[in-house]
Design a protein around this motif. Structure first.
Motif, PDB file in Angstrom:
ATOM      1  N   GLY A 251      24.185  15.565 -34.541  1.00 39.16           N
ATOM      2  CA  GLY A 251      25.434  15.191 -33.891  1.00 39.16           C
ATOM      3  C   GLY A 251      25.513  15.695 -32.465  1.00 39.16           C
ATOM      4  N   GLU A 252      25.113  16.953 -32.249  1.00 42.97           N
ATOM      5  CA  GLU A 252      25.164  17.512 -30.900  1.00 42.97           C
ATOM      6  C   GLU A 252      24.105  16.877 -30.000  1.00 42.97           C
ATOM      7  OE1 GLU A 252      25.131  21.789 -31.075  1.00 42.97           O
ATOM      8  OE2 GLU A 252      26.925  21.875 -32.331  1.00 42.97           O
ATOM      9  N   ALA A 253      22.919  16.593 -30.541  1.00 40.26           N
ATOM     10  CA  ALA A 253      21.872  15.962 -29.736  1.00 40.26           C
ATOM     11  C   ALA A 253      22.287  14.560 -29.295  1.00 40.26           C
ATOM     12  CB  ALA A 253      20.573  15.897 -30.531  1.00 40.26           C
ATOM     13  N   ALA A 254      22.955  13.815 -30.165  1.00 38.01           N
ATOM     14  CA  ALA A 254      23.419  12.476 -29.796  1.00 38.01           C
ATOM     15  C   ALA A 254      24.418  12.548 -28.652  1.00 38.01           C
ATOM     16  CB  ALA A 254      24.036  11.786 -31.006  1.00 38.01           C
ATOM     17  N   ALA A 255      25.250  13.593 -28.659  1.00 38.33           N
ATOM     18  CA  ALA A 255      26.211  13.755 -27.567  1.00 38.33           C
ATOM     19  C   ALA A 255      25.503  14.088 -26.255  1.00 38.33           C
ATOM     20  CB  ALA A 255      27.215  14.847 -27.924  1.00 38.33           C
ATOM     21  N   VAL A 256      24.476  14.936 -26.321  1.00 39.18           N
ATOM     22  CA  VAL A 256      23.712  15.283 -25.116  1.00 39.18           C
ATOM     23  C   VAL A 256      23.083  14.039 -24.493  1.00 39.18           C
ATOM     24  CG1 VAL A 256      21.659  16.515 -24.286  1.00 39.18           C
ATOM     25  CG2 VAL A 256      23.263  17.673 -25.840  1.00 39.18           C
ATOM     26  N   HIS A 257      22.539  13.164 -25.362  1.00 41.90           N
ATOM     27  CA  HIS A 257      21.789  11.996 -24.880  1.00 41.90           C
ATOM     28  C   HIS A 257      22.608  10.705 -24.974  1.00 41.90           C
ATOM     29  CE1 HIS A 257      18.070  14.234 -24.296  1.00 41.90           C
ATOM     30  NE2 HIS A 257      18.388  14.908 -25.392  1.00 41.90           N
ATOM     31  N   ARG A 258      23.919  10.852 -24.885  1.00 40.27           N
ATOM     32  CA  ARG A 258      24.820   9.701 -24.994  1.00 40.27           C
ATOM     33  C   ARG A 258      24.500   8.632 -23.950  1.00 40.27           C
ATOM     34  NH1 ARG A 258      29.135  12.324 -24.345  1.00 40.27           N
ATOM     35  NH2 ARG A 258      29.713  12.628 -26.522  1.00 40.27           N
ATOM     36  N   ALA A 259      24.227   9.032 -22.716  1.00 40.88           N
ATOM     37  CA  ALA A 259      23.989   8.057 -21.652  1.00 40.88           C
ATOM     38  C   ALA A 259      22.738   7.233 -21.934  1.00 40.88           C
ATOM     39  CB  ALA A 259      23.869   8.766 -20.305  1.00 40.88           C
ATOM     40  N   ALA A 260      21.675   7.874 -22.408  1.00 38.38           N
ATOM     41  CA  ALA A 260      20.449   7.137 -22.718  1.00 38.38           C
ATOM     42  C   ALA A 260      20.677   6.190 -23.897  1.00 38.38           C
ATOM     43  CB  ALA A 260      19.311   8.101 -23.020  1.00 38.38           C
ATOM     44  N   LEU A 261      21.395   6.660 -24.917  1.00 38.70           N
ATOM     45  CA  LEU A 261      21.656   5.811 -26.080  1.00 38.70           C
ATOM     46  C   LEU A 261      22.482   4.590 -25.707  1.00 38.70           C
ATOM     47  CD1 LEU A 261      22.399   8.503 -28.824  1.00 38.70           C
ATOM     48  CD2 LEU A 261      20.360   7.064 -28.611  1.00 38.70           C
ATOM     49  N   ALA A 262      23.307   4.709 -24.689  1.00 41.45           N
ATOM     50  CA  ALA A 262      24.139   3.589 -24.256  1.00 41.45           C
ATOM     51  C   ALA A 262      23.314   2.451 -23.659  1.00 41.45           C
ATOM     52  CB  ALA A 262      25.179   4.069 -23.242  1.00 41.45           C
ATOM     53  N   GLN A 263      22.047   2.721 -23.326  1.00 43.24           N
ATOM     54  CA  GLN A 263      21.183   1.669 -22.782  1.00 43.24           C
ATOM     55  C   GLN A 263      20.825   0.621 -23.834  1.00 43.24           C
ATOM     56  OE1 GLN A 263      17.686   3.400 -21.032  1.00 43.24           O
ATOM     57  NE2 GLN A 263      18.808   4.415 -19.377  1.00 43.24           N
ATOM     58  N   GLY A 264      21.034   0.954 -25.106  1.00 41.15           N
ATOM     59  CA  GLY A 264      20.739  -0.005 -26.165  1.00 41.15           C
ATOM     60  C   GLY A 264      19.361   0.172 -26.748  1.00 41.15           C
ATOM     61  N   ASP A 265      18.328   0.234 -25.904  1.00 40.58           N
ATOM     62  CA  ASP A 265      16.961   0.399 -26.396  1.00 40.58           C
ATOM     63  C   ASP A 265      16.213   1.372 -25.484  1.00 40.58           C
ATOM     64  OD1 ASP A 265      14.771   0.056 -28.039  1.00 40.58           O
ATOM     65  OD2 ASP A 265      14.049  -1.706 -26.945  1.00 40.58           O
ATOM     66  N   PRO A 266      16.647   2.622 -25.417  1.00 41.20           N
ATOM     67  CA  PRO A 266      15.998   3.586 -24.523  1.00 41.20           C
ATOM     68  C   PRO A 266      14.591   3.914 -25.022  1.00 41.20           C
ATOM     69  CG  PRO A 266      17.569   4.705 -25.947  1.00 41.20           C
ATOM     70  CD  PRO A 266      17.745   3.241 -26.193  1.00 41.20           C
ATOM     71  N   PRO A 267      13.681   4.279 -24.113  1.00 41.68           N
ATOM     72  CA  PRO A 267      12.274   4.461 -24.501  1.00 41.68           C
ATOM     73  C   PRO A 267      11.954   5.809 -25.149  1.00 41.68           C
ATOM     74  CG  PRO A 267      12.514   4.707 -22.128  1.00 41.68           C
ATOM     75  CD  PRO A 267      13.865   4.304 -22.647  1.00 41.68           C
TER      76      PRO A 267
END
Length: 390
Positions: A251-267
């Motif tokens: 849960g905390e890691a998803a919050a840290v990387h929220r911006a990358a996840l918002a790209q839809g298909d981050p590498p």
């Protein structure tokens, strides 16, 4: 990519400048060199966290700056398991290989840190530990590691790209505890001295079926060593905590990387991306339940420390597995590798207590010496006493 192409068959190094960042000439750590896990912000050096996905900038690390001011020189940055979310050293740049056993993992996430120390490329390495990420590679590479008490003032996590802010710790790896104690003492201003084992109550945590026979034998051998030094050893039990640990970290890691996840298909690598999406999908009720379980485990550990001053436990369940191995055959039955490893190490990062990873007599397995929160200097002193008795 390294600024200076040097042999690196293990792919341990993420960045090596043409010359190290020099430490202060007269500092107490003058003459020592260290590597920096590529989660720490170092001005002028890139930060990629061993991923091809975009990551936030954490700013400069005060810990790196402090070590330079104390005289140590920074040799470069080391690779890690992608964004620190893993235990093997797999990442988007090919992954890091074991320093002495080709085809085997070095452990993670501080994989390059452990390799740089094991191969004597530096005197010590800066790593991070969220669920075992200093201790696991220390054990599998045959070196020592130290995870301090959570939020220890000498080991700040500011300026480090987080994985799970409530579980993240910064700490060192080295070929011996003496070097770790020297670095810790320089940071605190208080030298660490060997402590006697006589009269120390040790709780032996060795869950039935969780480790291979050679790891069980190595742990009993260290128990016999501390008994010979005057300690009393008593078996103790403690539960698996992954039902609290995994939701917390993901849960905390998803919050840290929220911006990358918002790209839809981050590498990110597929496992990393799936784990981050799993964390992002957790409900508030699921996160709250994990924190309630965490509090219960903390109370249980406090009760354990009312009986024992120090815990002794295996660090890893087996010798270094093969690269790509996903399951481990144990006396208790086959277990996914990640679970088999983390259930031994995650309790102590989830609950924030100090741990020394000690290389046991059996090659590339190790034991953990676990202390009460805030008892870092005494724990290191006990480890020094054990090291001096070898």
């Amino acid at each position: 990519m390294s600024a200076l192409p040097l042999p690196d068959p293990q792919r341990a190094w993420a960045y090596r400048p043409a010359s190290p960042l020099p430490g202060a000439a007269q500092g107490p750590l003058a003459g020592l060199t260290f590597s920096v896990k590529d989660l720490f912000g170092v001005p002028g050096w890139p930060l990629q966290a061993s991923t091809r996905a975009p990551v936030p900038d954490p700013g400069p690390s005060p810990l790196v700056a402090r070590l330079l001011a104390l005289g140590a020189s920074a040799a470069g940055k080391t690779h890690l398991h992608e964004i620190a979310l893993g235990i093997t050293g797999h990442n988007g740049h090919g992954g890091t290989e074991h320093p002495f056993w080709p085809g085997h993992v070095p452990g993670g996430s501080s994989s390059g840190a452990a390799v740089s120390v094991a191969l004597e490329q530096v005197d010590f390495a800066l790593g991070t530990d969220t669920g075992g990420s200093i201790r696991i590679p220390a054990a599998w590479c045959g070196v020592a590691g130290f995870k301090p008490t959570k939020d220890h003032p000498a080991w700040p996590t500011q300026g480090i790209l987080p994985l799970s802010p409530s579980c993240d710790h910064a700490g060192p790896l080295a070929r011996d505890v003496q070097t770790i104690a020297r670095v810790h003492g320089a940071l605190t201003g208080q030298p660490v001295h060997p402590a006697p084992w006589a009269g120390v109550r040790v709780g032996l945590w060795l869950p039935s079926g969780w480790v291979t026979p050679e790891v069980e034998a190595a742990t009993h051998a260290v128990a016999a060593q501390v008994q010979a030094l005057g300690a009393t050893v008593e078996p103790v039990t403690f539960p698996e905590v992954l039902d609290a640990y995994s939701p917390t970290v993901l849960g905390e890691a998803a919050a840290v990387h929220r911006a990358a996840l918002a790209q839809g298909d981050p590498p990110f690598l597929p496992f990393t991306l799936a784990a981050l999406r799993q964390g992002a999908a957790l409900t508030e009720a699921e996160r709250g339940a994990a924190q309630a379980r965490r509090a219960a485990y903390r109370a249980e550990l406090d009760a354990l420390f009312a009986r024992a001053q120090v815990l002794l436990a295996p660090t890893v369940p087996c010798p270094p597995p093969l690269i790509g191995q996903e399951e481990l055959a144990l006396p208790g039955g086959p277990v996914p590798l990640r679970r088999a490893v983390l259930r031994l190490t995650a309790p102590f990062s989830l609950l924030g207590v100090p741990v020394v990873a000690w290389p046991s007599p059996t090659p590339f397995v190790g034991v953990q010496l676990v202390g009460r929160a805030g008892q870092d200097d005494h724990l290191l002193g006990l480890a020094l006493g054990l090291e001096g008795a070898q």
